[in-house]
Design an enzyme around this catalytic site. Structure first.
Site, short mmCIF file in Angstrom:
data_model
loop_
_atom_site.label_atom_id
_atom_site.label_comp_id
_atom_site.label_asym_id
_atom_site.label_seq_id
_atom_site.Cartn_x
_atom_site.Cartn_y
_atom_site.Cartn_z
N GLU A 136 0.70 -1.27 0.04
CA GLU A 136 0.03 0.03 0.08
C GLU A 136 0.84 1.14 -0.01
OE1 GLU A 136 -2.13 -3.17 2.80
OE2 GLU A 136 -0.23 -2.49 2.04
N THR A 162 12.92 -44.34 -7.15
CA THR A 162 13.53 -43.08 -7.12
C THR A 162 15.26 -43.26 -7.04
OG1 THR A 162 13.77 -43.30 -4.45
CG2 THR A 162 11.73 -42.27 -5.54
N ALA A 163 15.68 -44.43 -6.99
CA ALA A 163 17.14 -44.79 -7.09
C ALA A 163 17.26 -46.19 -7.72
CB ALA A 163 17.95 -44.25 -6.03
N TRP A 202 20.77 -38.77 -13.07
CA TRP A 202 19.57 -38.10 -12.64
C TRP A 202 18.51 -38.54 -13.46
CZ3 TRP A 202 20.13 -34.09 -9.68
CH2 TRP A 202 21.42 -33.48 -9.73
N LEU A 238 21.63 -28.27 -1.50
CA LEU A 238 20.29 -28.02 -1.47
C LEU A 238 20.15 -26.18 -1.54
CD1 LEU A 238 19.08 -29.99 1.87
CD2 LEU A 238 18.91 -30.31 -0.72
N GLU A 274 12.84 -32.47 0.61
CA GLU A 274 13.29 -33.30 -0.50
C GLU A 274 14.28 -34.44 0.14
OE1 GLU A 274 15.07 -31.31 -3.90
OE2 GLU A 274 14.42 -29.44 -3.11
N GLY A 306 14.47 -38.93 0.80
CA GLY A 306 14.27 -40.50 0.49
C GLY A 306 12.96 -41.24 0.79
#
Length: 374
Positions: A62, A171-172, A180, A214, A300, A302
């Site tokens: 404002e 995931t792995a 990746w 990270l 983020e 496992g």
């Protein structure tokens, strides 16, 4: 229930508020722990001032808009995405600034959930003869500040859990290799979510396996989120990238005194939160982050830590990236969850957004409440 005049509830009013909401997005990465707020000032159908709150301690939206409008603010209408504040914090009350400038009409998207305001700004404006309407584009305004709203109403941050996986939910690989899975486009998209988060939480296994930093990259921002490592037995290496890259917290259940002192000497914040089975109490962690103060958390991690957050009922939103890959049944899964025996016991999801990011698929989902079992 709010009543609107034809002018206030018109498409024109929604268009001005939408402009204010777009302005508020300029503070998406920078306003924490404050909310993201935008304001436009309109007179005789013409824009005369606009602004956004960009950083805690700096002028609110404002104030920026009033400075731009100058004398044209007298008799004008202000569209604000959040109720103008009525208390003196690091800046003076915006409700008083609007009154002093001679604003005749204020249209507010949503009431401020902050107990220090909570309708008092609206009441102050009305007490000084300013017409106030509330509720234009309210849902969009709420979506802009989920963490601020949750912290103010429930003393908890908004927790978003991100995972990248193959189409068969892995995931792995079995040997731990995971870089990746997703494409550059998907990873760039993740950095936007990191940038708007106040804290990023990961587990020690991710640090030991990937030496993840990270940090926010691929996004222009002057602020890096707090990096939080859940490390029950304080196994984190003293040369880990996450420690070298700035503001970091290590949360543990059991610690060697010498290791703890060495971390603290490197500027690492440490927090003891022992829970069941010798692990960190993740519910206590989330509550502690709210007091930091943290509005939005991005997890983020496992399968073990991700599963712990889901089982504790701490996840507000899932952010799932699926790559067009098949990794096989020996690969690692996404969530460490109980071995349910009946379909009525499994965790249901509500999809809120599905889109393609590069070659990958991004799904946003909310967790449905689970039936309580004896």
């Amino acid at each position: 229930m709010h009543l609107f005049s034809a002018e206030t509830s018109s498409p024109t009013a929604e268009a001005w508020m939408t402009r204010a909401l777009r302005l508020a997005e300029a503070g998406l990465y920078t306003t924490t722990p404050n909310p993201r707020v935008g304001c436009v000032i309109v007179k005789h159908g013409q824009l005369v001032g606009e602004g956004a709150h960009l950083k805690a301690g700096e002028p609110h939206a404002e104030v920026h808009a009033l400075r731009m409008a100058g004398e044209a603010a007298r008799g004008a209408t202000a569209y604000v995405t959040l109720e103008p504040c009525s208390h003196t914090g690091r800046t003076p009350p915006c409700a008083d600034a609007l009154i002093a400038a001679g604003i005749q009409h204020v249209v507010v998207a949503m009431q401020d959930p902050n107990p220090l305001v909570a309708g008092q700004g609206i009441a102050r404006l009305r007490a000084h003869g300013v017409r106030v309407d509330v509720g234009v584009c309210e849902a969009a305004a709420q979506a802009l500040n989920p963490g601020f709203i949750k912290r103010m109403t429930g003393q908890q941050p908004f927790v978003r859990l991100k995972l990248a996986a193959s189409l068969d939910g892995c995931t792995a690989l079995a040997n731990g290799v995971s870089q990746w899975i997703t494409s550059d486009d998907a990873r760039r998209d993740v950095h936007h979510w990191r940038a708007q988060s106040c804290a990023i939480v990961t587990g020690i296994e991710t640090i030991l396996r990937d030496n993840a930093s990270l940090t926010v990259r691929d996004v222009t921002t002057a602020r890096q989120p707090l990096r939080v490592v859940v490390d029950s037995h304080l196994r984190i290496p003293l040369d880990a990238k996450v420690i070298a890259n700035g503001q970091t917290m290590v949360v543990y259940a059991h610690a060697d005194a010498a290791k703890l002192q060495a971390l603290q000497a490197r500027g690492v914040h440490t927090l003891a939160l022992p829970g069941a089975q010798g692990r960190v109490d993740v519910s206590a962690l989330v509550t502690s982050l709210a007091a930091w103060p943290v509005n939005e958390v991005l997890v983020e991690a496992g399968a073990t830590l991700s599963g712990a957050f889901v089982q504790a009922g701490l996840v507000d939103e899932l952010l799932l990236y699926y790559a067009p890959l098949l990794m096989g049944q020996s690969a690692r899964g996404m969530f460490d969850l109980p071995h349910w025996q009946h379909m009525q016991d499994v965790q249901g999801l509500t999809l809120t957004d599905v889109r393609q990011i590069g070659q990958d698929l991004r799904i946003r989902a909310r967790l449905r409440p689970r039936a309580k079992t004896d």
